[in-house]
Design a protein around this motif. Structure first.
Motif, PDB file in Angstrom:
ATOM      1  N   ALA A 103      -4.516   6.865   8.346  1.00 53.41           N
ATOM      2  CA  ALA A 103      -4.494   5.425   8.584  1.00 53.41           C
ATOM      3  C   ALA A 103      -3.894   4.660   7.418  1.00 53.41           C
ATOM      4  O   ALA A 103      -3.282   3.603   7.620  1.00 53.41           O
ATOM      5  N   TYR A 104      -4.036   5.177   6.205  1.00 53.90           N
ATOM      6  CA  TYR A 104      -3.482   4.483   5.040  1.00 53.90           C
ATOM      7  C   TYR A 104      -1.951   4.521   5.063  1.00 53.90           C
ATOM      8  O   TYR A 104      -1.304   3.517   4.741  1.00 53.90           O
ATOM      9  N   THR A 106      -0.130   4.798   7.778  1.00 57.13           N
ATOM     10  CA  THR A 106       0.252   3.913   8.881  1.00 57.13           C
ATOM     11  C   THR A 106       0.239   2.460   8.440  1.00 57.13           C
ATOM     12  O   THR A 106       1.146   1.682   8.787  1.00 57.13           O
ATOM     13  N   ALA A 107      -0.783   2.071   7.674  1.00 61.61           N
ATOM     14  CA  ALA A 107      -0.870   0.696   7.197  1.00 61.61           C
ATOM     15  C   ALA A 107       0.258   0.376   6.216  1.00 61.61           C
ATOM     16  O   ALA A 107       0.824  -0.729   6.249  1.00 61.61           O
ATOM     17  N   SER A 110       3.470  -0.006   8.227  1.00 57.56           N
ATOM     18  CA  SER A 110       3.416  -1.256   8.986  1.00 57.56           C
ATOM     19  C   SER A 110       3.644  -2.462   8.081  1.00 57.56           C
ATOM     20  O   SER A 110       4.345  -3.416   8.466  1.00 57.56           O
ATOM     21  N   ALA A 271      -8.086  -6.446  12.152  1.00 60.39           N
ATOM     22  CA  ALA A 271      -7.630  -5.057  12.093  1.00 60.39           C
ATOM     23  C   ALA A 271      -6.685  -4.706  13.234  1.00 60.39           C
ATOM     24  O   ALA A 271      -6.341  -3.532  13.399  1.00 60.39           O
ATOM     25  N   PRO A 274      -2.382  -3.003  11.493  1.00 64.62           N
ATOM     26  CA  PRO A 274      -2.746  -2.305  10.249  1.00 64.62           C
ATOM     27  C   PRO A 274      -1.856  -2.734   9.097  1.00 64.62           C
ATOM     28  O   PRO A 274      -0.625  -2.683   9.184  1.00 64.62           O
ATOM     29  N   ARG A 278      -5.155  -5.068   3.920  1.00 66.11           N
ATOM     30  CA  ARG A 278      -6.451  -4.959   4.598  1.00 66.11           C
ATOM     31  C   ARG A 278      -7.134  -3.645   4.241  1.00 66.11           C
ATOM     32  O   ARG A 278      -8.355  -3.602   4.042  1.00 66.11           O
ATOM     33  N   GLN A 279      -6.399  -2.574   4.131  1.00 66.98           N
ATOM     34  CA  GLN A 279      -6.986  -1.303   3.775  1.00 66.98           C
ATOM     35  C   GLN A 279      -7.556  -1.332   2.355  1.00 66.98           C
ATOM     36  O   GLN A 279      -8.611  -0.743   2.083  1.00 66.98           O
ATOM     37  N   ASP A 282     -10.864  -3.238   2.543  1.00 66.87           N
ATOM     38  CA  ASP A 282     -11.927  -2.425   3.147  1.00 66.87           C
ATOM     39  C   ASP A 282     -12.417  -1.348   2.180  1.00 66.87           C
ATOM     40  O   ASP A 282     -13.613  -1.058   2.116  1.00 66.87           O
TER      41      ASP A 282
END
Length: 326
Positions: A103-104, A106-107, A110, A271, A274, A278-279, A282
């Motif tokens: 996910a990191y 991907t963020a 993005s 959220a 992504p 934001r990551q 969090d």
């Protein structure tokens, strides 16, 4: 036949005692004063030697505001988090490895896509606006646009998110008026966030590119016209090559502004889209997992790396443009 008169030496001057006084200029003229020993030269050299002291406050601010955080980010990115169960403070590369996976990653991708797209659109829209304002005969229009750009470029965060939600949200005024939801419009998406970012990026580009446009000399356009070049040919072969480093510099500035933006996206889309910012938030707050503080520093190091790569392309071109616009 005439002959030239023999020159008669002038009589020697006498002093008060009646004796002759020598008139040799080599002995009577004062010796020239060296340039480096003129009155005040030593003082000027002393001032030049101490001129670097004026940069001490700037250097101190840079070290405190940028140097210490950078050292903390690099150090923390390669160590185990202090709130982890075991191995706190030991060296590790796991943080950087995790920051480019799942996910990191991907963020991060993005965020790069969003920043590059919004910066490119803002550059393409802001340059014609700035040129139209500069060539306008109405000075009031120019001052009004530049003033509005200065205000809108700093309008972001929660106020901007609220304005867009009230205007283009699911129950926004324009959304209901034009039935935008029937056409697939959604503010809480990648497209909606792009539109929101353009609200402050386009005015920022207008402010950034205006000085460069003012640096274009009238003689260049006149020379192109004398050689029967059209306006399109002038911009293609003369103006744009000279402005390209400045355009790239504006693009880099817009990219950085969009890349680091947090509050607007957090309040508007949450959220749904992504983003690396934001990551990081969090990970710092432990919203997903605890003990991920140093992972957030690794994500920050990834952002710094992206910014350095972009600047590495911009700086050489900026030096080239400065020779033309100076």
């Amino acid at each position: 036949m005439t002959t030239a008169p023999t020159p008669v030496p002038a009589p020697a001057a006498a002093d008060l005692s009646g004796g002759p006084v020598a008139t040799d200029t080599a002995t009577t003229s004062p010796a020239p004063t060296p340039l480096n020993s003129t009155p005040g030269a030593a003082g000027r050299r002393l001032l030049r030697g101490k001129s670097w002291l004026a940069t001490v406050p700037l250097l101190a601010f840079f070290l405190i505001g940028f140097g210490l955080p950078a050292v903390a980010i690099v150090t923390g990115a390669f160590t185990v988090s202090s709130d982890a169960e075991t191995g706190a403070g030991s060296f590790t590369t796991a943080n950087l490895t995790d920051s480019v996976q799942g996910a990191y990653w991907t963020a991060l991708v993005s965020s790069v896509k969003l920043s590059a797209l919004t910066a490119l659109i803002a550059t393409a829209v802001g340059v014609p606006i700035a040129q139209a304002v500069l060539t306008s005969r109405f000075r009031v229009l120019r001052e009004a646009v530049l003033t509005a750009s200065g205000v809108l470029a700093n309008f972001g965060g929660l106020p901007l998110a609220f304005a867009f939600v009230a205007t283009l949200g699911n129950a926004g005024e324009l959304t209901k008026m034009f039935h935008l939801t029937d056409h697939g419009w959604s503010l809480y998406s990648f497209t909606g966030l792009t539109v929101a970012y353009l609200y402050f990026l386009v005015p920022l580009m207008v402010l950034t590119i205006t000085p460069a446009l003012e640096g274009l000399r009238v003689q260049w356009r006149e020379a192109a016209q004398n050689n029967r070049a059209t306006s399109l040919q002038y911009w293609r072969h003369v103006a744009l090559p000279i402005l390209f480093p400045s355009l790239l510099g504006g693009f880099v500035l817009l990219f950085g502004s969009a890349f680091a933006a947090y509050a607007t996206a957090a309040a508007m889309v949450g959220a749904t889209v992504p983003l690396i910012s934001r990551q990081i938030a969090d990970a710092l707050s432990g919203n997903v997992l605890t003990g991920q503080g140093n992972l957030a520093l690794a994500l920050s190091l990834d952002m710094i790396t992206v910014a350095v790569l972009v600047m590495a392309v911009y700086l050489p071109l900026q030096r080239r443009s400065a020779r033309w616009l100076s």
